[in-house]
Design a protein around this motif. Sequence first.
Motif: not given
Length: 58
Positions: A32-36
């Motif tokens: 949810p933070q960096c979408h990796e």
Amino acid sequence: MGNPARRHSKTRRDKRRAQTWKLAMPGMVECPQCHEMKLAHRVCGNCGYYKDRVVVEK
């Protein structure tokens, strides 16, 4: 120790073996933070976040 009374069919054998060669990797989710993409329930290797907290400083 028991022995099989009858041999299993080729279909039954192959159905069992088919489970080890899955094409899609289960448990991959988007961070949810960096979408990796990362494994579920694990710290993100890219940003170090887990459940909206910094666990590993990057």
